[in-house]
Design a protein around this motif. Structure first.
Motif, PDB file in Angstrom:
ATOM      1  N   GLU A  29      29.113 -21.058 -30.722  1.00  0.00           N
ATOM      2  CA  GLU A  29      28.694 -21.646 -29.450  1.00  0.00           C
ATOM      3  C   GLU A  29      27.490 -22.467 -29.843  1.00  0.00           C
ATOM      4  OE1 GLU A  29      28.384 -20.197 -26.459  1.00  0.00           O
ATOM      5  OE2 GLU A  29      28.680 -17.764 -26.648  1.00  0.00           O
ATOM      6  N   LEU A  30      27.398 -23.316 -28.690  1.00  0.00           N
ATOM      7  CA  LEU A  30      26.313 -24.266 -28.858  1.00  0.00           C
ATOM      8  C   LEU A  30      25.147 -23.809 -27.891  1.00  0.00           C
ATOM      9  CD1 LEU A  30      25.464 -27.079 -29.970  1.00  0.00           C
ATOM     10  CD2 LEU A  30      26.628 -28.308 -28.100  1.00  0.00           C
ATOM     11  N   VAL A  31      23.964 -23.472 -28.191  1.00  0.00           N
ATOM     12  CA  VAL A  31      23.210 -22.868 -27.583  1.00  0.00           C
ATOM     13  C   VAL A  31      21.648 -23.712 -27.544  1.00  0.00           C
ATOM     14  CG1 VAL A  31      21.667 -20.848 -27.457  1.00  0.00           C
ATOM     15  CG2 VAL A  31      24.020 -20.478 -28.438  1.00  0.00           C
ATOM     16  N   LEU A  32      21.154 -23.653 -26.326  1.00  0.00           N
ATOM     17  CA  LEU A  32      19.958 -24.213 -25.936  1.00  0.00           C
ATOM     18  C   LEU A  32      18.955 -23.099 -25.710  1.00  0.00           C
ATOM     19  CD1 LEU A  32      17.605 -26.535 -25.331  1.00  0.00           C
ATOM     20  CD2 LEU A  32      18.671 -26.388 -23.314  1.00  0.00           C
ATOM     21  N   ILE A  33      17.866 -22.937 -26.106  1.00  0.00           N
ATOM     22  CA  ILE A  33      16.942 -21.795 -25.914  1.00  0.00           C
ATOM     23  C   ILE A  33      15.672 -22.438 -25.197  1.00  0.00           C
ATOM     24  CG2 ILE A  33      14.995 -20.053 -26.621  1.00  0.00           C
ATOM     25  CD1 ILE A  33      17.069 -19.503 -28.854  1.00  0.00           C
ATOM     26  N   THR A  34      15.673 -22.321 -23.964  1.00  0.00           N
ATOM     27  CA  THR A  34      14.545 -23.294 -23.198  1.00  0.00           C
ATOM     28  C   THR A  34      13.551 -22.398 -22.139  1.00  0.00           C
ATOM     29  OG1 THR A  34      14.352 -24.872 -21.537  1.00  0.00           O
ATOM     30  CG2 THR A  34      16.343 -23.467 -21.404  1.00  0.00           C
ATOM     31  N   ASN A  35      12.529 -22.683 -22.071  1.00  0.00           N
ATOM     32  CA  ASN A  35      11.612 -22.162 -21.056  1.00  0.00           C
ATOM     33  C   ASN A  35      11.924 -22.562 -19.593  1.00  0.00           C
ATOM     34  OD1 ASN A  35      10.524 -24.630 -20.481  1.00  0.00           O
ATOM     35  ND2 ASN A  35       8.832 -24.115 -22.216  1.00  0.00           N
ATOM     36  N   GLY A  36      12.886 -23.458 -19.283  1.00  0.00           N
ATOM     37  CA  GLY A  36      13.066 -23.908 -17.988  1.00  0.00           C
ATOM     38  C   GLY A  36      12.428 -24.979 -17.326  1.00  0.00           C
ATOM     39  N   ALA A  37      11.156 -25.396 -18.025  1.00  0.00           N
ATOM     40  CA  ALA A  37      10.383 -26.397 -17.389  1.00  0.00           C
ATOM     41  C   ALA A  37      11.115 -27.667 -17.287  1.00  0.00           C
ATOM     42  CB  ALA A  37       8.983 -26.478 -18.099  1.00  0.00           C
ATOM     43  N   GLY A  38      11.976 -28.020 -18.192  1.00  0.00           N
ATOM     44  CA  GLY A  38      12.642 -29.081 -17.910  1.00  0.00           C
ATOM     45  C   GLY A  38      13.490 -29.292 -16.497  1.00  0.00           C
ATOM     46  N   LEU A  39      13.849 -28.292 -15.881  1.00  0.00           N
ATOM     47  CA  LEU A  39      14.542 -28.268 -14.628  1.00  0.00           C
ATOM     48  C   LEU A  39      13.723 -29.025 -13.678  1.00  0.00           C
ATOM     49  CD1 LEU A  39      16.247 -24.482 -14.944  1.00  0.00           C
ATOM     50  CD2 LEU A  39      17.256 -26.639 -15.673  1.00  0.00           C
ATOM     51  N   LEU A  40      12.559 -29.208 -13.806  1.00  0.00           N
ATOM     52  CA  LEU A  40      11.749 -29.736 -12.785  1.00  0.00           C
ATOM     53  C   LEU A  40      11.846 -31.111 -12.687  1.00  0.00           C
ATOM     54  CD1 LEU A  40       8.332 -27.522 -13.140  1.00  0.00           C
ATOM     55  CD2 LEU A  40      10.026 -27.318 -11.394  1.00  0.00           C
ATOM     56  N   GLN A  41      12.468 -31.822 -13.842  1.00  0.00           N
ATOM     57  CA  GLN A  41      12.843 -33.219 -14.048  1.00  0.00           C
ATOM     58  C   GLN A  41      14.243 -33.203 -13.521  1.00  0.00           C
ATOM     59  OE1 GLN A  41      11.289 -34.895 -17.405  1.00  0.00           O
ATOM     60  NE2 GLN A  41      10.075 -33.143 -17.921  1.00  0.00           N
TER      61      GLN A  41
END
Length: 275
Positions: free
Chosen positions: A121-133
């Protein structure tokens, strides 16, 4: 490269100065080859008290060329030792989407994965703050729905603004972030990841648990939640004992409640627990 994937109990030195780090991951169920876009310092908009990354500064410098060399080396070492690569994971010393190299690094990792470990798998662990951009929102949407099938592990630690501030300690508006998470899960698949721990020895309240469950159920109703990962605090953090583990039964009760809620709404999303 000598491959060492024994379970990690203290990440104080794991990513420091490193761009690529093979590690045993309980949530991946085996070898995860991590990619760290911040080898020189910790960088994140959140300040979670349970975070296992100890603040540091060093002379490490990220480059795509070094990332490619190290990633190929780690995967080759795993294959030579007959160790399956479960995933290639963007995580490291902070929020990967903050890096100016993120887009190029993601494309590079996707290409190397296709060449050397296509079952990973290709995985990104993110806090989601980037979704605001908008630019990051669009890039992640395309990556999740496109040929690289990026598996986004999206943080959702809280259902209320009060617990959000205790768990994530950030100036980013809870309401705005939740709104963007709802928008994103309506158009792209994600894996929800939720840390359950005590803060100052106090667990999240029943009201908090219900609010979190409602948000998850609403997000899952569009069939874009691949999985919900409920996990507990298992490693040391710089601010211990501010955050502390909860009993396994607490996590099991939360998972059981969410499964019941999913069943009532005929949602088939898998709910997993990692202690």
């Amino acid at each position: 490269m000598t491959l060492n994937i024994t379970p990690v109990t203290n990440h104080r030195e794991r990513e420091k100065g490193n761009i690529v780090y093979p590690v045993y991951s309980r949530r991946s169920g085996g070898l995860s080859v991590g990619i760290n876009l911040f080898p020189d310092k910790k960088k994140c908009e959140f300040d979670c008290p349970y975070c296992e990354v100890f603040p540091f500064s060093g002379n490490g410098e990220f480059s795509l060329e070094q990332m490619e060399t190290d990633l190929r080396s780690a995967i080759t070492a795993a294959l030579e030792q007959n160790v399956p690569v479960m995933d290639i994971c963007f995580s490291g010393n902070g929020e990967p989407t903050l890096s100016p190299y993120f887009d190029e690094a993601l494309k590079l990792a996707g290409g190397i994965r296709a060449e050397t470990a296509p079952s990973a798998e290709l995985v990104l662990i993110t806090n989601g703050a980037g979704l605001l951009q908008p630019q990051i929102f669009s890039a992640l949407q395309n990556a999740a729905n496109g040929h690289i099938a990026l598996n986004i592990w999206l943080k959702l630690d809280a259902g209320t603004s009060d617990w959000y501030q205790k768990m994530n300690r950030t100036s980013i508006s809870f309401e705005k972030l939740i709104s963007k998470i709802k928008d994103f899960t309506s158009c792209a698949p994600v894996t929800i990841q939720t840390m359950l721990c005590a803060i100052n020895k106090e667990p999240p309240s029943s009201e908090e648990a219900q609010a979190w469950e409602t948000i998850v159920c609403n997000a899952a109703s569009g069939n874009n939640i691949r999985k919900v990962q409920i996990y507990g605090k298992a490693r040391s953090a710089p601010e211990d004992p501010l955050s502390s583990p909860l009993p396994a039964s607490f996590l099991e009760d939360r998972a059981a409640s969410l499964r019941r809620a999913f069943a009532e709404k005929v949602i088939t999303t898998l709910v997993e627990i990692y202690l």
